[in-house]
Design an enzyme around this catalytic site. Structure first.
Site, mmCIF file in Angstrom:
data_model
loop_
_atom_site.group_PDB
_atom_site.id
_atom_site.type_symbol
_atom_site.label_atom_id
_atom_site.label_comp_id
_atom_site.label_asym_id
_atom_site.label_seq_id
_atom_site.Cartn_x
_atom_site.Cartn_y
_atom_site.Cartn_z
ATOM 1 C CB ILE A 1 -20.221 6.811 31.589
ATOM 2 C CG1 ILE A 1 -19.637 5.931 32.725
ATOM 3 C CG2 ILE A 1 -19.263 7.945 31.232
ATOM 4 C CD1 ILE A 1 -19.434 6.608 34.055
ATOM 5 C CE1 TYR B 1 -21.713 -3.300 27.446
ATOM 6 C CE2 TYR B 1 -22.518 -3.298 29.702
ATOM 7 C CZ TYR B 1 -21.739 -2.747 28.707
ATOM 8 O OH TYR B 1 -20.977 -1.643 28.987
ATOM 9 C CB ALA C 1 -9.274 5.833 20.810
ATOM 10 C CB SER C 2 -13.794 6.925 17.314
ATOM 11 O OG SER C 2 -14.860 6.146 17.785
ATOM 12 C CB ALA D 1 -22.594 -13.106 29.571
ATOM 13 C CB ALA D 2 -19.452 -9.544 27.179
#
Ligand code: NAD
Length: 244
Positions: A185, A152, A13-14, A154-155
């Site tokens: 994004i 990425y 959330a930073s 695969a995750a």
């Protein structure tokens, strides 16, 4: 005030997408526990603007043996969460043939194993409460793959898989589990792209712009709120029409 008096745990959330989600939730009346690797700039101002409805926890979610205890402590502190947003994520891009295994494993730890541990720990408590909404941040890359991002992809594919499984396990107990699959994004994560790669990607987006963190926050708010009460086990792409 679509999340009046709701309590939400938001990882990563930073900045970027996680910050936009935390800010939107707070604006809609929620109390938010934000997690990130370090204290973000301007945290004191954020907490004061939120009238104390933002709590900050510094933690490395890649340290998998500590994640469950950390989350259990947060559940006790908050006296249960209504919403979980599993958003923290990293990239370590390279062609598969050149990728060292440590970079493959690290991305799986942070982007898949940690979210799974967090989801099942929070999910257990939500099942006891007989209510809750879990939102996992996947990616269109988890659906379509992407050269240079095997770890990425695969995750994120794994995130989609456990989202649907957990949704099936938890539905009868009043807990909903969904995933968001963002496209391209504008955040620090995509900031490192070359101009050439950016132009090439933009040319593939029918809406002709990169998404913003707020584009994602709006859907996270919908999935967190009762407006989506009949939606579970879904993956919602937010990609400007890139894949249709
Ligand atoms: P970002 O790099 O701007 O922010 C990542 C956040 O995750 C930061 O708050 C950081 O502190 C936190 N984080 C990273 N590793 C952590 C760790 N080990 N422990 C605790 N916190 C950690 O990224 P973003 O673009 O806002 O991405 C947010 C999520 O959205 C990620 O899961 C990402 O994979 C996903 N996503 C982003 C895009 C995009 O185009 N930006 C596209 C698809 C999916």
């Amino acid at each position: 005030m679509r999340l009046q008096d709701k309590k939400a745990l938001v990882t990563g959330a930073s900045r970027g997408i996680g910050k936009a989600i935390a800010d939107r939730f707070i604006a809609e009346g929620a109390e938010v526990w934000g997690v990130g690797t370090k204290e973000p700039d301007g945290l004191a101002e954020r907490i004061s603007e939120a009238n104390g409805r933002l709590h900050w926890i510094c933690a490395d979610l890649g340290l998998l043996d500590q994640v469950e205890t950390l989350v259990e402590d947060l559940i006790k502190e908050a006296d249960g969460f209504d919403v979980l947003v599993n958003n923290a994520g990293i990239t370590r891009d390279n062609l598969s043939f050149r990728m060292n295994f440590a970079d493959f494993q690290k991305v799986l730890d942070v982007n898949l194993s940690a979210p799974f541990i967090i989801a099942r720990t929070v999910g257990r408590a939500m099942i006891r409460q007989r209510r809750g909404s879990i939102i996992n941040m996947a990616s269109i890359v988890g659906i379509h793959g992407n050269g240079g991002q095997a770890n990425y992809a695969a995750a994120k594919a794994g995130v989609i898989g456990f989202t649907k499984s957990l949704a099936q396990e938890a539905a009868s107990r009043g807990v909903r589990v969904n995933a968001i699959a963002p496209g391209f994004i504008a955040t620090d994560m995509t900031g490192a792209m070359t101009d050439e790669a950016r132009e090439k990607t933009l040319s593939l987006i029918p809406l002709k712009r990169m998404g913003t963190p707020d584009d994602i926050a709006g859907t996270a708010l919908f999935l967190a709120s009762d407006e989506s009460a009949y939606i579970t086990g879904q993956v919602i792409p937010i990609d400007g029409g890139m894949f249709m």
